[in-house]
Design a protein around this motif. Structure first.
Motif, PDB file in Angstrom:
ATOM      1  N   TRP A 114      92.724  97.792  -1.960  1.00  0.00           N
ATOM      2  CA  TRP A 114      91.542  97.240  -1.138  1.00  0.00           C
ATOM      3  C   TRP A 114      90.661  97.170  -2.275  1.00  0.00           C
ATOM      4  O   TRP A 114      89.730  95.979  -2.171  1.00  0.00           O
ATOM      5  N   HIS A 163      86.481  88.983  -3.233  1.00  0.00           N
ATOM      6  CA  HIS A 163      85.613  88.286  -2.295  1.00  0.00           C
ATOM      7  C   HIS A 163      84.301  88.219  -2.777  1.00  0.00           C
ATOM      8  O   HIS A 163      83.490  87.337  -2.787  1.00  0.00           O
ATOM      9  N   GLU A 215      81.900  93.794   8.049  1.00  0.00           N
ATOM     10  CA  GLU A 215      82.114  92.207   7.827  1.00  0.00           C
ATOM     11  C   GLU A 215      83.281  92.097   6.922  1.00  0.00           C
ATOM     12  O   GLU A 215      84.169  91.272   6.907  1.00  0.00           O
ATOM     13  N   SER A 227      85.474  94.377   6.223  1.00  0.00           N
ATOM     14  CA  SER A 227      86.791  94.721   6.878  1.00  0.00           C
ATOM     15  C   SER A 227      87.368  93.638   7.468  1.00  0.00           C
ATOM     16  O   SER A 227      88.517  93.559   7.629  1.00  0.00           O
ATOM     17  N   ARG A 228      86.229  93.119   8.419  1.00  0.00           N
ATOM     18  CA  ARG A 228      87.024  92.150   9.372  1.00  0.00           C
ATOM     19  C   ARG A 228      87.525  91.079   8.394  1.00  0.00           C
ATOM     20  O   ARG A 228      88.475  90.268   8.922  1.00  0.00           O
ATOM     21  N   VAL A 229      86.940  90.449   7.500  1.00  0.00           N
ATOM     22  CA  VAL A 229      87.168  89.127   6.820  1.00  0.00           C
ATOM     23  C   VAL A 229      88.501  89.461   5.934  1.00  0.00           C
ATOM     24  O   VAL A 229      89.347  88.496   5.797  1.00  0.00           O
ATOM     25  N   LEU A 267      90.731  92.393   5.852  1.00  0.00           N
ATOM     26  CA  LEU A 267      91.854  93.112   6.528  1.00  0.00           C
ATOM     27  C   LEU A 267      92.050  92.747   7.960  1.00  0.00           C
ATOM     28  O   LEU A 267      92.904  93.227   8.418  1.00  0.00           O
ATOM     29  N   ASN A 268      91.161  92.085   8.621  1.00  0.00           N
ATOM     30  CA  ASN A 268      91.380  91.840   9.921  1.00  0.00           C
ATOM     31  C   ASN A 268      91.474  93.099  10.643  1.00  0.00           C
ATOM     32  O   ASN A 268      92.166  93.195  11.701  1.00  0.00           O
ATOM     33  N   ARG A 269      90.463  94.125  10.224  1.00  0.00           N
ATOM     34  CA  ARG A 269      90.568  95.236  10.812  1.00  0.00           C
ATOM     35  C   ARG A 269      89.075  95.647  11.177  1.00  0.00           C
ATOM     36  O   ARG A 269      88.206  95.093  10.355  1.00  0.00           O
ATOM     37  N   ARG A 270      88.709  96.609  11.624  1.00  0.00           N
ATOM     38  CA  ARG A 270      87.245  97.183  11.847  1.00  0.00           C
ATOM     39  C   ARG A 270      86.994  98.288  10.984  1.00  0.00           C
ATOM     40  O   ARG A 270      87.556  99.385  11.384  1.00  0.00           O
TER      41      ARG A 270
END
Length: 167
Positions: free
Chosen positions: A64, A71, A84, A86-88, A90-93
């Motif tokens: 990661w 990024h 933000e 995590s979502r952008v 890894l598409n996870r929360r």
């Protein structure tokens, strides 16, 4: 094993259950089966297993950290929450918290606690925001303090690992 060192600190009843657990675990019994036979919860059996073998937590830092750095290099002066990122990325929360904290300890990121969340609403408990560290913010003891990424003046640990020299 840590369990052997901890055995003398256990109560007699717990020692007996832990020894029974060790025998059942060595016989390849499943966690629910062991819990039922010992008369304890699945969580207790998982704690016994953790005492015996150590944590099962997986460290994703090596996977990661490069994603986060890539990024943040695109947006070097922007602040992001762990949610933000995590979502952008890894598409996870909210899974990057430990990675971001470790990157901060290594001097790659800086963080700041704010009372506003990512949507601009007041967050009474506070929210941590992260951005790429600039060279003037790095510690003297930072491993990556002498490595510069292009003209921006940001740390570049990946280039250091690949070449063994500062960029």
């Amino acid at each position: 094993m840590t369990a052997v060192a901890e055995l003398p600190k256990m109560r007699k009843s717990k020692k007996a259950k832990f020894e029974a657990f060790r025998e059942l675990w060595a016989a390849d019994a499943t966690l629910p089966t062991i819990a039922q036979r010992l008369g304890v919860t699945d969580r207790t059996v998982e704690r016994y297993r953790s005492d015996l073998e150590g944590s099962r937590r997986t460290d994703y830092y090596a996977q990661w950290m490069p994603l986060v750095l890539e990024h943040l290099r695109r947006y070097p002066d922007s602040w992001f929450t762990d949610g933000e990122l995590s979502r952008v990325l890894l598409n996870r929360r909210h899974v990057l918290k430990h990675t971001l904290q470790r990157m901060e300890r290594e001097g790659l990121l800086v963080s700041e606690r704010r009372t506003v969340n990512a949507r601009g609403y007041k967050a009474e408990q506070g929210v941590w925001w992260w951005r790429l560290a600039r060279l003037d913010e790095l510690d003297e003891v930072s491993t990556f303090a002498s490595v510069i990424d292009g003209e921006m003046g940001y740390a570049d640990p990946i280039r250091m690992e690949e070449t063994g020299e500062p960029a």
